[in-house]
Design a protein around this motif. Structure first.
Motif, PDB file in Angstrom:
ATOM      1  N   THR A 220       0.864  -1.183   0.000  1.00 14.74           N
ATOM      2  CA  THR A 220       0.000   0.000   0.000  1.00 14.74           C
ATOM      3  C   THR A 220       0.899   1.231   0.000  1.00 14.74           C
ATOM      4  OG1 THR A 220      -1.728  -1.144   1.243  1.00 14.74           O
ATOM      5  CG2 THR A 220      -1.778   1.267   1.256  1.00 14.74           C
ATOM      6  N   VAL A 221       0.624   2.188  -0.872  1.00 14.15           N
ATOM      7  CA  VAL A 221       1.449   3.394  -0.980  1.00 14.15           C
ATOM      8  C   VAL A 221       0.711   4.577  -0.349  1.00 14.15           C
ATOM      9  CG1 VAL A 221       2.606   5.005  -2.536  1.00 14.15           C
ATOM     10  CG2 VAL A 221       2.587   2.549  -3.066  1.00 14.15           C
ATOM     11  N   ILE A 222       1.357   5.192   0.639  1.00 13.57           N
ATOM     12  CA  ILE A 222       0.796   6.349   1.347  1.00 13.57           C
ATOM     13  C   ILE A 222       1.676   7.566   1.049  1.00 13.57           C
ATOM     14  CG2 ILE A 222       0.240   7.348   3.604  1.00 13.57           C
ATOM     15  CD1 ILE A 222      -0.079   4.467   4.653  1.00 13.57           C
ATOM     16  N   GLU A 223       1.039   8.672   0.707  1.00 10.14           N
ATOM     17  CA  GLU A 223       1.787   9.897   0.441  1.00 10.14           C
ATOM     18  C   GLU A 223       1.388  10.985   1.432  1.00 10.14           C
ATOM     19  OE1 GLU A 223       2.704  12.182  -3.588  1.00 10.14           O
ATOM     20  OE2 GLU A 223       0.742  12.779  -2.809  1.00 10.14           O
ATOM     21  N   ILE A 224       2.401  11.614   2.046  1.00  4.75           N
ATOM     22  CA  ILE A 224       2.180  12.789   2.899  1.00  4.75           C
ATOM     23  C   ILE A 224       2.863  13.960   2.214  1.00  4.75           C
ATOM     24  CG2 ILE A 224       2.636  13.863   5.132  1.00  4.75           C
ATOM     25  CD1 ILE A 224       2.552  11.116   6.403  1.00  4.75           C
ATOM     26  N   ASN A 225       2.062  14.880   1.718  1.00  6.15           N
ATOM     27  CA  ASN A 225       2.600  16.012   0.969  1.00  6.15           C
ATOM     28  C   ASN A 225       1.503  17.070   0.834  1.00  6.15           C
ATOM     29  OD1 ASN A 225       3.817  17.780  -0.916  1.00  6.15           O
ATOM     30  ND2 ASN A 225       4.918  16.084  -1.890  1.00  6.15           N
ATOM     31  N   PRO A 226       1.762  18.309   1.234  1.00  8.33           N
ATOM     32  CA  PRO A 226       0.733  19.351   1.087  1.00  8.33           C
ATOM     33  C   PRO A 226       0.409  19.648  -0.372  1.00  8.33           C
ATOM     34  CG  PRO A 226       2.823  20.323   1.755  1.00  8.33           C
ATOM     35  CD  PRO A 226       2.990  18.841   1.856  1.00  8.33           C
ATOM     36  N   HIS A 227       1.301  19.196  -1.266  1.00  4.26           N
ATOM     37  CA  HIS A 227       1.071  19.357  -2.706  1.00  4.26           C
ATOM     38  C   HIS A 227       1.052  17.965  -3.335  1.00  4.26           C
ATOM     39  CE1 HIS A 227       1.913  23.568  -1.960  1.00  4.26           C
ATOM     40  NE2 HIS A 227       3.083  23.234  -1.442  1.00  4.26           N
ATOM     41  N   PRO A 228      -0.102  17.283  -3.305  1.00  2.00           N
ATOM     42  CA  PRO A 228      -0.197  15.909  -3.798  1.00  2.00           C
ATOM     43  C   PRO A 228       0.317  15.772  -5.232  1.00  2.00           C
ATOM     44  CG  PRO A 228      -2.212  16.537  -2.659  1.00  2.00           C
ATOM     45  CD  PRO A 228      -1.397  17.788  -2.803  1.00  2.00           C
ATOM     46  N   THR A 229       0.969  14.654  -5.490  1.00  2.00           N
ATOM     47  CA  THR A 229       1.546  14.433  -6.820  1.00  2.00           C
ATOM     48  C   THR A 229       0.537  13.865  -7.807  1.00  2.00           C
ATOM     49  OG1 THR A 229       2.280  12.213  -6.177  1.00  2.00           O
ATOM     50  CG2 THR A 229       3.824  14.019  -5.841  1.00  2.00           C
ATOM     51  N   ASP A 230      -0.622  13.408  -7.307  1.00  2.00           N
ATOM     52  CA  ASP A 230      -1.642  12.811  -8.175  1.00  2.00           C
ATOM     53  C   ASP A 230      -1.097  11.632  -8.965  1.00  2.00           C
ATOM     54  OD1 ASP A 230      -3.684  14.578  -7.406  1.00  2.00           O
ATOM     55  OD2 ASP A 230      -2.984  16.095  -8.820  1.00  2.00           O
ATOM     56  N   SER A 231      -0.197  10.907  -8.338  1.00  2.00           N
ATOM     57  CA  SER A 231       0.348   9.714  -8.972  1.00  2.00           C
ATOM     58  C   SER A 231      -0.658   8.571  -8.870  1.00  2.00           C
ATOM     59  CB  SER A 231       1.657   9.305  -8.280  1.00  2.00           C
ATOM     60  OG  SER A 231       2.044   8.010  -8.668  1.00  2.00           O
ATOM     61  N   GLY A 232      -0.761   7.810  -9.926  1.00  2.00           N
ATOM     62  CA  GLY A 232      -1.661   6.661  -9.918  1.00  2.00           C
ATOM     63  C   GLY A 232      -1.191   5.566  -8.984  1.00  2.00           C
ATOM     64  N   LEU A 233       0.031   5.697  -8.480  1.00  2.00           N
ATOM     65  CA  LEU A 233       0.571   4.689  -7.570  1.00  2.00           C
ATOM     66  C   LEU A 233       0.053   4.848  -6.151  1.00  2.00           C
ATOM     67  CD1 LEU A 233       4.351   4.792  -8.616  1.00  2.00           C
ATOM     68  CD2 LEU A 233       2.690   3.017  -9.205  1.00  2.00           C
ATOM     69  N   VAL A 234      -0.380   6.060  -5.802  1.00  2.00           N
ATOM     70  CA  VAL A 234      -0.731   6.367  -4.413  1.00  2.00           C
ATOM     71  C   VAL A 234      -2.111   5.841  -4.047  1.00  2.00           C
ATOM     72  CG1 VAL A 234      -1.083   8.217  -2.730  1.00  2.00           C
ATOM     73  CG2 VAL A 234       0.746   8.406  -4.430  1.00  2.00           C
ATOM     74  N   ASP A 235      -2.186   5.097  -2.957  1.00  2.26           N
ATOM     75  CA  ASP A 235      -3.462   4.563  -2.467  1.00  2.26           C
ATOM     76  C   ASP A 235      -4.121   5.508  -1.469  1.00  2.26           C
ATOM     77  OD1 ASP A 235      -3.397   1.830  -3.741  1.00  2.26           O
ATOM     78  OD2 ASP A 235      -1.549   1.708  -2.574  1.00  2.26           O
ATOM     79  N   ILE A 236      -3.306   6.135  -0.622  1.00  5.21           N
ATOM     80  CA  ILE A 236      -3.837   7.022   0.419  1.00  5.21           C
ATOM     81  C   ILE A 236      -3.041   8.325   0.401  1.00  5.21           C
ATOM     82  CG2 ILE A 236      -4.295   7.316   2.873  1.00  5.21           C
ATOM     83  CD1 ILE A 236      -4.322   4.264   3.149  1.00  5.21           C
ATOM     84  N   GLN A 237      -3.716   9.431   0.190  1.00  6.97           N
ATOM     85  CA  GLN A 237      -3.081  10.741   0.174  1.00  6.97           C
ATOM     86  C   GLN A 237      -3.438  11.520   1.431  1.00  6.97           C
ATOM     87  OE1 GLN A 237      -4.167  12.874  -3.367  1.00  6.97           O
ATOM     88  NE2 GLN A 237      -2.302  12.322  -4.450  1.00  6.97           N
ATOM     89  N   ILE A 238      -2.419  12.047   2.084  1.00  7.49           N
ATOM     90  CA  ILE A 238      -2.631  12.908   3.248  1.00  7.49           C
ATOM     91  C   ILE A 238      -2.046  14.277   2.891  1.00  7.49           C
ATOM     92  CG2 ILE A 238      -2.197  13.228   5.717  1.00  7.49           C
ATOM     93  CD1 ILE A 238      -1.820  10.194   5.928  1.00  7.49           C
ATOM     94  N   PRO A 239      -2.873  15.210   2.432  1.00  6.88           N
ATOM     95  CA  PRO A 239      -2.381  16.478   1.878  1.00  6.88           C
ATOM     96  C   PRO A 239      -2.089  17.548   2.940  1.00  6.88           C
ATOM     97  CG  PRO A 239      -4.737  16.379   1.614  1.00  6.88           C
ATOM     98  CD  PRO A 239      -4.333  15.072   2.268  1.00  6.88           C
ATOM     99  N   TYR A 240      -1.204  17.197   3.852  1.00  7.55           N
ATOM    100  CA  TYR A 240      -0.827  18.124   4.923  1.00  7.55           C
ATOM    101  C   TYR A 240       0.694  18.142   5.057  1.00  7.55           C
ATOM    102  CZ  TYR A 240      -5.695  18.127   6.491  1.00  7.55           C
ATOM    103  OH  TYR A 240      -7.065  18.279   6.571  1.00  7.55           O
ATOM    104  N   PRO A 241       1.265  19.203   5.616  1.00  2.51           N
ATOM    105  CA  PRO A 241       2.709  19.213   5.889  1.00  2.51           C
ATOM    106  C   PRO A 241       3.074  18.055   6.821  1.00  2.51           C
ATOM    107  CG  PRO A 241       1.784  21.422   6.118  1.00  2.51           C
ATOM    108  CD  PRO A 241       0.621  20.485   5.984  1.00  2.51           C
ATOM    109  N   ALA A 242       4.257  17.518   6.608  1.00  2.00           N
ATOM    110  CA  ALA A 242       4.702  16.377   7.418  1.00  2.00           C
ATOM    111  C   ALA A 242       4.749  16.721   8.891  1.00  2.00           C
ATOM    112  CB  ALA A 242       6.074  15.907   6.939  1.00  2.00           C
ATOM    113  N   GLY A 243       5.086  17.975   9.219  1.00  2.00           N
ATOM    114  CA  GLY A 243       5.180  18.401  10.613  1.00  2.00           C
ATOM    115  C   GLY A 243       3.850  18.357  11.335  1.00  2.00           C
ATOM    116  N   GLN A 244       2.762  18.379  10.590  1.00  2.00           N
ATOM    117  CA  GLN A 244       1.434  18.230  11.175  1.00  2.00           C
ATOM    118  C   GLN A 244       0.959  16.779  11.104  1.00  2.00           C
ATOM    119  OE1 GLN A 244      -1.457  20.984   9.529  1.00  2.00           O
ATOM    120  NE2 GLN A 244       0.089  22.593   9.286  1.00  2.00           N
ATOM    121  N   ALA A 245       1.159  16.163   9.939  1.00  2.00           N
ATOM    122  CA  ALA A 245       0.598  14.834   9.696  1.00  2.00           C
ATOM    123  C   ALA A 245       1.271  13.733  10.512  1.00  2.00           C
ATOM    124  CB  ALA A 245       0.677  14.510   8.207  1.00  2.00           C
ATOM    125  N   LEU A 246       2.589  13.747  10.598  1.00  2.00           N
ATOM    126  CA  LEU A 246       3.283  12.638  11.264  1.00  2.00           C
ATOM    127  C   LEU A 246       3.046  12.592  12.771  1.00  2.00           C
ATOM    128  CD1 LEU A 246       6.559  12.522   9.183  1.00  2.00           C
ATOM    129  CD2 LEU A 246       4.896  10.669   9.443  1.00  2.00           C
TER     130      LEU A 246
END
Length: 255
Positions: A220-246
């Motif tokens: 499962t591919v998870i992305e944490i990035n305030p600017h999502p890459t919209d990659s077809g590989l990503v299953d779960i997108q968390i569009p927040y800065p890492a300092g908040q999300a993690l």
């Protein structure tokens, strides 16, 4: 919707709770939150007329070693007073928890494209794909140079073994990634249940191909990035800065 009620964060928590092997790739975005400019940012001060791409190569160093060395000394001076942010501390806490458990239920591999040492300052053990800003070696014989180098000096340093010029141990354009580091990254991506991409646009290869490798092997591919890459590989997108999300993520994981 706030981060605490984000359904994707909840999905990520559930997936991670059941994962045995997690591969985490961090990029410039996580360090940018500590005030470190990304490599692609416009240069400032004396370096405003230069592109970073024109300075980070062996050709540039051979052509004008003092210019390139001076630029890296400037970069080191810019970075030396920077500190880990909540994202670095959260990853360190997570990694240390997985190591200290009597019967570790998770294996956490941390791979970074960053050349700073903020992960280590926070207490993490990280594999550096693009080298390390604070390390140096001889441009001729390859011998590591371990003596202290004053970031305030732009004078070229000569190798004790052969007299060649010392250069930063950074992977420059056209150079291969460190073999051992790349093997660790590939193995981690090959064998993980979850692949996390944090603060990286996933456009710099070959590191960007790690998510694809993981996905092909069922992760499962998870992305944490305030600017999502919209990659077809990503299953779960968390569009927040890492300092908040993690910090929110490891809090919900109960760490």
């Amino acid at each position: 919707m706030t981060l605490s009620t984000d359904t994707n964060l909840s999905k990520a928590v559930q997936v991670l709770k059941n994962a045995q092997r997690i591969c985490i790739l961090t990029g410039a975005g996580i360090s940018a939150e500590s005030g470190i400019p990304t490599f692609r940012d416009e240069q400032s001060g004396l370096w405003k007329s230069f592109r970073a791409e024109d300075l980070a190569s062996i050709d540039a160093f051979n052509r004008d070693p003092k210019l390139v060395w001076s630029w890296y000394q400037w970069r080191r001076a810019e970075v030396k007073d920077k500190s880990p942010n909540p994202a670095h501390h959260a990853l360190a806490k997570w990694q240390q928890h997985s190591v200290k458990a009597d019967k570790p239920s998770q294996q956490l591999s941390l791979i970074t494209q960053n050349v700073d040492d903020l992960h280590e300052q926070a207490g993490s053990s990280a594999t550096h794909l693009h080298g390390e800003l604070w390390k140096n070696h001889c441009s001729d014989c390859g011998m590591p140079y371990i003596a202290h180098i004053d970031t305030g000096s732009t004078e070229l340093v000569e190798c004790d073994a052969c007299g060649g010029y010392v250069r930063p141990s950074i992977v420059w354009f056209g150079e291969m990634l460190p073999q051992r580091a790349w093997q660790v990254a590939q193995q981690s991506a090959d064998n993980c249940d979850v692949f996390m991409s944090i603060g990286t646009s996933s456009i710099v290869y070959p590191a960007a191909g790690l998510a694809q490798v993981a996905k092909q092997n069922g992760a499962t591919v998870i992305e944490i990035n305030p600017h999502p890459t919209d990659s077809g590989l990503v299953d779960i997108q968390i569009p927040y800065p890492a300092g908040q999300a993690l910090p929110a993520l490891i809090n919900q994981l109960g760490l």
